[in-house]
Design a protein around this motif. Structure first.
Motif, PDB file in Angstrom:
ATOM      1  N   LEU A  17       0.827  -1.203   0.000  1.00  0.00           N
ATOM      2  CA  LEU A  17       0.000   0.000   0.000  1.00  0.00           C
ATOM      3  C   LEU A  17       0.862   1.255   0.000  1.00  0.00           C
ATOM      4  O   LEU A  17       0.609   2.204  -0.751  1.00  0.00           O
ATOM      5  N   LEU A  18       1.881   1.270   0.828  1.00  0.00           N
ATOM      6  CA  LEU A  18       2.765   2.434   0.899  1.00  0.00           C
ATOM      7  C   LEU A  18       3.505   2.647  -0.418  1.00  0.00           C
ATOM      8  O   LEU A  18       3.731   3.789  -0.837  1.00  0.00           O
ATOM      9  N   PHE A  19       3.883   1.563  -1.072  1.00  0.00           N
ATOM     10  CA  PHE A  19       4.631   1.628  -2.323  1.00  0.00           C
ATOM     11  C   PHE A  19       3.850   2.379  -3.390  1.00  0.00           C
ATOM     12  O   PHE A  19       4.434   3.108  -4.206  1.00  0.00           O
ATOM     13  N   TYR A  20       2.543   2.214  -3.396  1.00  0.00           N
ATOM     14  CA  TYR A  20       1.708   2.846  -4.419  1.00  0.00           C
ATOM     15  C   TYR A  20       0.952   4.072  -3.904  1.00  0.00           C
ATOM     16  O   TYR A  20       0.122   4.628  -4.628  1.00  0.00           O
ATOM     17  N   ASP A  21       1.240   4.512  -2.692  1.00  0.00           N
ATOM     18  CA  ASP A  21       0.501   5.637  -2.117  1.00  0.00           C
ATOM     19  C   ASP A  21       1.288   6.937  -2.284  1.00  0.00           C
ATOM     20  O   ASP A  21       2.391   7.088  -1.742  1.00  0.00           O
ATOM     21  N   ILE A 169      -3.388   8.626   9.510  1.00  0.00           N
ATOM     22  CA  ILE A 169      -4.484   8.052   8.724  1.00  0.00           C
ATOM     23  C   ILE A 169      -4.942   6.800   9.467  1.00  0.00           C
ATOM     24  O   ILE A 169      -4.160   5.858   9.645  1.00  0.00           O
ATOM     25  N   PRO A 170      -6.167   6.765   9.969  1.00  0.00           N
ATOM     26  CA  PRO A 170      -6.604   5.661  10.846  1.00  0.00           C
ATOM     27  C   PRO A 170      -6.323   4.270  10.296  1.00  0.00           C
ATOM     28  O   PRO A 170      -5.860   3.392  11.032  1.00  0.00           O
ATOM     29  N   GLU A 171      -6.592   4.046   9.017  1.00  0.00           N
ATOM     30  CA  GLU A 171      -6.377   2.710   8.454  1.00  0.00           C
ATOM     31  C   GLU A 171      -4.907   2.316   8.521  1.00  0.00           C
ATOM     32  O   GLU A 171      -4.570   1.178   8.874  1.00  0.00           O
ATOM     33  N   TYR A 172      -4.026   3.239   8.201  1.00  0.00           N
ATOM     34  CA  TYR A 172      -2.600   2.941   8.295  1.00  0.00           C
ATOM     35  C   TYR A 172      -2.201   2.689   9.750  1.00  0.00           C
ATOM     36  O   TYR A 172      -1.426   1.774  10.050  1.00  0.00           O
ATOM     37  N   GLY A 173      -2.693   3.513  10.664  1.00  0.00           N
ATOM     38  CA  GLY A 173      -2.349   3.324  12.066  1.00  0.00           C
ATOM     39  C   GLY A 173      -2.674   1.921  12.541  1.00  0.00           C
ATOM     40  O   GLY A 173      -1.854   1.258  13.209  1.00  0.00           O
ATOM     41  N   ASN A 196      10.874  -0.312   6.703  1.00  0.00           N
ATOM     42  CA  ASN A 196      10.886  -1.768   6.834  1.00  0.00           C
ATOM     43  C   ASN A 196       9.705  -2.407   6.103  1.00  0.00           C
ATOM     44  O   ASN A 196       9.842  -3.495   5.526  1.00  0.00           O
ATOM     45  N   ALA A 197       8.554  -1.750   6.117  1.00  0.00           N
ATOM     46  CA  ALA A 197       7.397  -2.276   5.381  1.00  0.00           C
ATOM     47  C   ALA A 197       7.651  -2.215   3.878  1.00  0.00           C
ATOM     48  O   ALA A 197       7.380  -3.179   3.146  1.00  0.00           O
ATOM     49  N   LEU A 198       8.180  -1.099   3.401  1.00  0.00           N
ATOM     50  CA  LEU A 198       8.495  -0.992   1.977  1.00  0.00           C
ATOM     51  C   LEU A 198       9.540  -2.028   1.576  1.00  0.00           C
ATOM     52  O   LEU A 198       9.420  -2.678   0.527  1.00  0.00           O
ATOM     53  N   GLY A 199      10.563  -2.200   2.405  1.00  0.00           N
ATOM     54  CA  GLY A 199      11.588  -3.189   2.107  1.00  0.00           C
ATOM     55  C   GLY A 199      11.027  -4.599   2.061  1.00  0.00           C
ATOM     56  O   GLY A 199      11.408  -5.407   1.199  1.00  0.00           O
ATOM     57  N   ALA A 200      10.110  -4.908   2.980  1.00  0.00           N
ATOM     58  CA  ALA A 200       9.503  -6.241   3.001  1.00  0.00           C
ATOM     59  C   ALA A 200       8.708  -6.489   1.723  1.00  0.00           C
ATOM     60  O   ALA A 200       8.755  -7.579   1.141  1.00  0.00           O
ATOM     61  N   PHE A 201       7.981  -5.474   1.277  1.00  0.00           N
ATOM     62  CA  PHE A 201       7.204  -5.634   0.050  1.00  0.00           C
ATOM     63  C   PHE A 201       8.109  -5.846  -1.161  1.00  0.00           C
ATOM     64  O   PHE A 201       7.910  -6.772  -1.953  1.00  0.00           O
ATOM     65  N   ILE A 202       9.113  -4.994  -1.320  1.00  0.00           N
ATOM     66  CA  ILE A 202       9.994  -5.105  -2.479  1.00  0.00           C
ATOM     67  C   ILE A 202      10.702  -6.461  -2.486  1.00  0.00           C
ATOM     68  O   ILE A 202      10.826  -7.118  -3.526  1.00  0.00           O
ATOM     69  N   GLY A 399       0.902  -7.712  -6.355  1.00  0.00           N
ATOM     70  CA  GLY A 399       0.512  -6.839  -7.450  1.00  0.00           C
ATOM     71  C   GLY A 399       0.230  -5.415  -7.006  1.00  0.00           C
ATOM     72  O   GLY A 399       0.568  -4.989  -5.901  1.00  0.00           O
ATOM     73  N   ARG A 400      -0.416  -4.695  -7.880  1.00  0.00           N
ATOM     74  CA  ARG A 400      -0.769  -3.298  -7.638  1.00  0.00           C
ATOM     75  C   ARG A 400      -2.106  -3.233  -6.913  1.00  0.00           C
ATOM     76  O   ARG A 400      -3.078  -3.852  -7.332  1.00  0.00           O
TER      77      ARG A 400
END
Length: 411
Positions: A17-21, A169-173, A196-202, A399-400
């Protein structure tokens, strides 16, 4: 899979989610995925990208209009993300300005030096933070937003601004509390968890180890005859394996290829010339001038254009350049660069090519010895490079996403 870093599924899903936000960009108008998109094999299909302020995706991306129009092209080609979660990866970016190192006490030698925060899980997590601080990539121009203003004072000061944007942002929290055991409340989320979340996704998303080459390595399954001939050339007569070695077909070293020069260059405060000195920009050592990191060749047939500046639009073009750099450089035409039209930057796109002394200087920095191959041998070599394409490249685990928690548009 034991050769790849371990990733937490919940963190990887959050990273998707962060990658595409676009929330992670200064002006909320570009995301990591804009230049590393699923539909473009984790790249953008351009020689030099159009970053913050642009509109659209890939080769159709335009430079924007009015106050939002871009002020500079991205100086280097957007690298593909395939297999960056491999445990052997220890250096990143074309000039290697991010490396695994204890030099600053935080695990990395990076542009942030001692200001890079502690707690980043791996080099991918660290790498993900730097496009966020780059003016023409994601941060925006000084005076436009609080992120780029803070970065202008010191590189790390923009990250807390972004972290607050995300965690409020409540959903992200909620997602951060669920994904990270040490986070009990959204207010505890910092740029470290975001990285760390972005790294895990990539790391999890772009694993590709199911090519015909992998089948040959694991099971001895024969390659098609042209690819087998190409393999023998690659590791023999053509000498490609001298630099393209190891599990990712890269020595992670730095070499001068004599690529045709163009674009804004990666200028420095004391060196405003529109040139890119490569590794020397990181080390300040003259012997590193015009040397760039050897790219991995996994899925290379899908990741055009090629070279640190995307000088060659075809795989055959970059292969033939390696075989005879001087002749290739002399024959290269400006039309070969995949550059979306930007009228207000056009006068500078190829200005460096008029500098006779600089062109001679770059031509002298060459680490390639010419190799004579027939057209048939070049075809076989290309067949081997095609055999490095994974069978499942179009079937990514996540995916996206269709939407992101910020509610901003997804490219």
């Amino acid at each position: 899979m034991e050769d790849f870093i371990d990733t937490d599924p919940a963190q990887a899903r959050l990273g998707q989610l962060l990658f595409y936000d676009p929330i992670l960009s200064g002006n909320r108008n570009i995301s990591c995925g804009t230049c590393h998109h699923h539909s473009l094999s984790s790249g953008d299909g351009l020689s030099l990208g159009i970053g913050e302020g642009g509109e659209g995706l890939g080769p159709k991306r335009s430079p924007g209009t009015g106050a939002d129009m871009i002020r500079k092209r991205i100086p280097r080609n957007a690298p593909a993300l395939w297999n960056l979660g491999h445990k052997s990866v220890r250096v990143m970016f074309h000039d290697g300005r991010l490396e695994v190192s204890d030099q600053f006490g935080n695990g990395f030698d990076s542009p942030a030096e001692e200001w890079l925060p502690q707690g980043l899980d791996n080099i991918l997590a660290a790498q993900a933070l730097f496009p966020l601080t780059a003016q023409f990539e994601m941060a925006g121009n000084v005076g436009e937003n609080a992120v780029t203003g803070a970065v202008h004072d010191r590189i790390d000061l923009g990250w807390p601004v972004l972290a607050k944007r995300v965690r409020t942002i409540p959903e992200y929290g909620e997602l951060f509390v669920e994904a990270f055991d040490h986070i009990d409340h959204p207010s505890e989320v910092t740029i470290v968890e975001i990285g760390n979340a972005l790294g895990a996704f990539i790391a999890a998303e772009w694993i590709s180890i199911d090519s015909p080459w992998d089948d040959w390595l694991r099971d001895g399954r024969p390659l098609p005859a042209p690819a087998e001939r190409g393999r023998q050339l690659f590791f023999g007569k053509a000498r490609c394996g001298t630099c393209h070695s190891g599990p990712l077909l890269t020595d992670q070293g730095f070499h001068a290829l004599g690529l045709p020069a163009f674009g804004p260059g990666r200028t420095r405060v004391f060196d405003p010339m529109p040139r890119d000195v490569g590794r020397m920009g990181e080390t300040d050592l003259l012997e590193d001038a015009y040397r760039f990191r050897t790219p991995s060749l996994r899925n290379v047939a899908l990741t055009a254009p090629y070279g640190h500046n995307g000088a060659f639009a075809t795989l055959e073009g970059i292969v033939r350049h390696h075989l005879d750099p001087d002749a290739s450089r002399a024959a290269w035409q400006e039309a070969e660069a995949r550059l979306p039209r930007v009228p207000w930057l056009a006068a500078g796109d190829f200005a460096i090519r008029q500098d006779r002394i600089e062109m001679a200087r770059q031509a002298r920095a060459l680490d390639i010895v010419p190799v004579a191959l027939s057209d048939a041998e070049v075809a076989d070599l290309l067949a081997f490079l095609e055999a490095l394409t994974g069978a499942g490249v179009d079937r990514r685990p996540m995916g996206r996403p269709d939407r992101v928690p910020s509610g901003l548009p997804v490219d």
